[in-house]
Structure formats: C-alpha cells, structure tokens
Design an enzyme around this catalytic site. Sequence first.
Site, PDB file in Angstrom:
ATOM      1  N   THR A  67      -6.484   0.435  12.576  1.00 64.11           N
ATOM      2  CA  THR A  67      -7.145   1.698  12.923  1.00 64.11           C
ATOM      3  C   THR A  67      -7.774   1.631  14.318  1.00 64.11           C
ATOM      4  O   THR A  67      -8.095   0.536  14.804  1.00 64.11           O
ATOM      5  CB  THR A  67      -8.252   1.983  11.875  1.00 64.11           C
ATOM      6  N   ASP A  68      -8.020   2.806  14.912  1.00 62.58           N
ATOM      7  CA  ASP A  68      -8.737   2.828  16.197  1.00 62.58           C
ATOM      8  C   ASP A  68     -10.228   2.539  15.999  1.00 62.58           C
ATOM      9  O   ASP A  68     -10.947   2.294  16.963  1.00 62.58           O
ATOM     10  CB  ASP A  68      -8.540   4.176  16.909  1.00 62.58           C
ATOM     11  N   GLU A  69     -10.688   2.563  14.734  1.00 66.16           N
ATOM     12  CA  GLU A  69     -12.125   2.374  14.486  1.00 66.16           C
ATOM     13  C   GLU A  69     -12.595   0.974  14.863  1.00 66.16           C
ATOM     14  O   GLU A  69     -13.785   0.736  15.041  1.00 66.16           O
ATOM     15  CB  GLU A  69     -12.465   2.679  13.023  1.00 66.16           C
ATOM     16  N   LYS A  87     -11.339  -4.467   8.991  1.00 66.96           N
ATOM     17  CA  LYS A  87     -10.030  -4.261   9.629  1.00 66.96           C
ATOM     18  C   LYS A  87      -9.935  -5.089  10.911  1.00 66.96           C
ATOM     19  O   LYS A  87      -8.890  -5.661  11.211  1.00 66.96           O
ATOM     20  CB  LYS A  87      -9.813  -2.770   9.948  1.00 66.96           C
ATOM     21  N   TYR A 136     -16.094  -1.177   6.871  1.00 70.92           N
ATOM     22  CA  TYR A 136     -14.638  -0.934   6.870  1.00 70.92           C
ATOM     23  C   TYR A 136     -14.009  -1.397   8.175  1.00 70.92           C
ATOM     24  O   TYR A 136     -13.071  -2.203   8.179  1.00 70.92           O
ATOM     25  CB  TYR A 136     -14.349   0.564   6.646  1.00 70.92           C
ATOM     26  N   GLY A 177       0.815  -1.222   0.000  1.00 74.30           N
ATOM     27  CA  GLY A 177       0.000   0.000   0.000  1.00 74.30           C
ATOM     28  C   GLY A 177       0.844   1.265   0.000  1.00 74.30           C
ATOM     29  O   GLY A 177       0.375   2.327   0.423  1.00 74.30           O
ATOM     30  N   GLY A 178       2.056   1.179  -0.520  1.00 73.38           N
ATOM     31  CA  GLY A 178       2.990   2.310  -0.465  1.00 73.38           C
ATOM     32  C   GLY A 178       2.684   3.439  -1.432  1.00 73.38           C
ATOM     33  O   GLY A 178       3.359   4.470  -1.397  1.00 73.38           O
ATOM     34  N   ALA A 179       1.673   3.264  -2.302  1.00 74.68           N
ATOM     35  CA  ALA A 179       1.280   4.383  -3.173  1.00 74.68           C
ATOM     36  C   ALA A 179       0.065   5.118  -2.596  1.00 74.68           C
ATOM     37  O   ALA A 179      -0.490   6.008  -3.230  1.00 74.68           O
ATOM     38  CB  ALA A 179       0.989   3.884  -4.582  1.00 74.68           C
ATOM     39  N   GLY A 180      -0.368   4.715  -1.399  1.00 72.75           N
ATOM     40  CA  GLY A 180      -1.480   5.383  -0.725  1.00 72.75           C
ATOM     41  C   GLY A 180      -0.976   6.498   0.182  1.00 72.75           C
ATOM     42  O   GLY A 180       0.210   6.853   0.167  1.00 72.75           O
ATOM     43  N   PHE A 181      -1.875   7.023   0.974  1.00 74.01           N
ATOM     44  CA  PHE A 181      -1.585   8.196   1.818  1.00 74.01           C
ATOM     45  C   PHE A 181      -0.503   7.889   2.865  1.00 74.01           C
ATOM     46  O   PHE A 181       0.578   8.488   2.863  1.00 74.01           O
ATOM     47  CB  PHE A 181      -2.903   8.634   2.465  1.00 74.01           C
ATOM     48  N   ILE A 182      -0.778   6.926   3.734  1.00 74.99           N
ATOM     49  CA  ILE A 182       0.179   6.654   4.817  1.00 74.99           C
ATOM     50  C   ILE A 182       1.371   5.861   4.281  1.00 74.99           C
ATOM     51  O   ILE A 182       2.528   6.103   4.642  1.00 74.99           O
ATOM     52  CB  ILE A 182      -0.504   5.903   5.981  1.00 74.99           C
ATOM     53  N   GLY A 183       1.077   4.904   3.382  1.00 82.44           N
ATOM     54  CA  GLY A 183       2.161   4.064   2.842  1.00 82.44           C
ATOM     55  C   GLY A 183       3.224   4.895   2.145  1.00 82.44           C
ATOM     56  O   GLY A 183       4.424   4.609   2.269  1.00 82.44           O
TER      57      GLY A 183
END
Length: 352
Positions: A132-134, A161, A157, A7-13
């Site tokens: 996630t904390d969700e 997770k 979601y 997932g390195g092309a995403g936001f956090i990745g």
Amino acid sequence: MRVLVTGGAGFIGSAVCHALIARGAFVINVDKLTYAANPRSLDGIAAAPHYAFERLDICDRAAMDAVLGKYQPKAVLHLAAESHVDRSITGAAAFIDTNIAGTYHLLEAARQYWAGLTPNERTAFRFVHVSTDEVYGSLGADGHFHEDTPYRPSSPYSASKAASDHLAQAWHVTYGLPVIVSNCSNNYGPRQFPEKLIPLTILKALAGEALPVYGDGSNVRDWLHVEDHAEGLITLLDRGRPGERYNFGGDSERSNLAVVEHICATLDRLMPAARPRQKLISFVTDRPGHDQRYAIDAAKAHRELGWKPRRHFEAGLEQTVKWYLDNRAWWEPLQTRVYGGERLGLLCSARA
Ligand SMILES: NC(=O)c1ccc[n+]([C@@H]2O[C@H](COP(=O)([O-])OP(=O)(O)OC[C@H]3O[C@@H](n4cnc5c(N)ncnc54)[C@H](O)[C@@H]3O)[C@@H](O)[C@H]2O)c1
C-alpha cells in the site's frame, strides 16, 4: 501460466482471480476466509476447470510448502492480509501475525520451492508482494510518493505492511528470490467489504442512516479502480523487474468529504429519496493518527510496464454505486452476520 494468489477471496484478490481466469491462467486461490473474505466474490469462476481453491492460513508453513508442491505455480501474487486501519487500531495482533509473520512464512516456503526449480524455471519465477501507499506516511498539501520515498508508517496496519515489504525485499537481496513489491493507493470498485469508506457510505446512504465523516473530511486519498490495480499486478508478472518496487495510483486525489458528497449525489440521481442524502453527513471524532494526504507518482509503472489506469474516478464510482444497488445478495448477509456498520478504531479515551 499457473499463478498462486493469496487472499483471493478478498476485495482486490478476487478481482485479480477474475482477471487471471479471463486471460486463461490457471489460478490457485489460497485464502483463510477471514471475516473480510466473501466466497460469493468468486461467483462465475469458482467452477472453472482452471481454478482451484485452498482454504489455508499463510502462517501455516507446512501448508504453504504443500500447496506450492502440489500445484507447481510459476508465480505467487501475495495479497492475503489484514487490511483495515481501524481494526488495527483496536487490535493489532492479527496484523502482526498475518501481515508480518504470514509473509515471512510464505517467503520461506516460496524460497524453498524456488530453489528446487530448474535454472530456467527459477529465472522465470516471480513473487509479487502487494502493498500500500500508506507505508510512506502522510504528505502535506504538495508532493507525491515516489518509489524511493522513505517509509514512515503511522498506523499498526501500515507499520505491519511496511515490515512485510522490507522482508520481501530482503528475500530478494539476500536469497535472490525474484521478488517485486507494489505500492498502491486506495482501491474502490465492486465486492469491497462494507467497512471501507466507499461501500460503507453507499450502504448507509441507501438505508437513510447518518454518514460518518472522520474529522473535517479534508483528508485526501488517491483512488484507483480495483480492476485497474488487478491489471497492473498481472502486468508485473510479465514486465516487472525483480528487486524493484512499483507505485500504482489513479491520479484521482479526492478529499473524503468530496467522495461522500459524490456518492450522495450519484444515489440521489439513481434512486431519489425524500431529501438530499448530503443532509445525512455527520462529522465524527477523527481516526487516531489519521494521515492527512496520500498522492502517488506512478510514472515508473507507466514507463516500464506500459500500464495506465483506464477508468475515470467519477465514472468508476457510479459503476460501483450501481453494482451495490444490483448485488444486494452479496452484501446483505454480511450486515447481519459479519459487520453491521458500527464505528471501529476509536481509542478507549475517545469513547468515554
Ligand atoms: N484495499 C485497498 O485499498 C488496498 C490498497 C493498496 C494495497 N492493498 C493491499 O492489497 C491486499 C489486498 O487488500 P484487500 O483490500 O483486497 O483486502 P481484504 O481485507 O478485502 O482481503 C484480504 C483477504 O486475505 C485473506 N486473509 C487474511 N489473513 C489471511 C491468512 N492468514 N491466510 C490466508 N488468507 C488470509 C482474507 O480472508 C481476505 O480474503 C492487502 O495486502 C492490502 O494491504 C489494499
């Protein structure tokens, strides 16, 4: 250090890839390039000699076996996921496939790869499962999520997770794979796909469009800058204990309405408009199953990892607003080709 990041092309990745490359690590970025990916997020590192990109689906077990065998990483940082709650409400299938089945295939590939390592390499290997904390569900006015808070996910979601977190922990307990699970609060910062609250609000406010706030805007989230999260995840590789879970949070609880108002005020200061952008705020039908409040107790990460967030929320938010102002080439093509800012995640009955 050779690290395989999913997932390195995403936001956090992508923030993780940048931070690892800056530390001199060899990074193998495995990403399927879904709608949420943006290869431009890797500008500046894509040509680095110690960076490799593989366009692969984590659900493809043979491809995961091959990529692990080819690059022989010392660790896996698993971030690939479907990540938007609203999209999970209208279509959960991709969330079940990637978040649950994909994590299963990746765990199995990692287990087989790990079993073939030397004893010393096996001891040093780490599989960090990013969550996630969700998964903890919703809090009332008081209290915080701790690492032993029971899971009570509310959305497709967060349920997907939660399932993947259980798989990751089971692969440690049953097979001894050195898995560490992290649960983090809402991230913000540069390069976030503009379907999420902060970039969506910035871009709509810039365009002078209505700023949708779900329900009465009182839902509270804890916000952590993405670069602080990336640092925490990298610290886990060195100091995290296999079999443990670590909460990451920014100690920055804000209501959604307060976040939107702050973005308006920041933009008004940086780029004044004819009338205050707060006037664009529009309260819209709430998200089905909307959790009221999330708050993280990150004391374990502070204590055991020596990690602490370095960025204050309001300063980080201003830096984020400036980043979107300065990087139109990153987001403008997304608006026409990928996502135009329309409302997602309404049930059919709510639409009628
Ligand atoms: N964004 C947050 O606030 C937040 C907070 C806590 C935890 N997380 C978790 O962090 C991780 C990353 O979140 P994000 O916000 O960067 O997500 P994102 O949606 O921005 O990026 C996800 C990336 O995963 C890739 N991907 C999706 N399915 C794939 C598949 N089957 N195979 C390979 N790659 C695939 C996408 O192409 C994309 O590049 C997720 O696991 C998410 O649950 C996110």
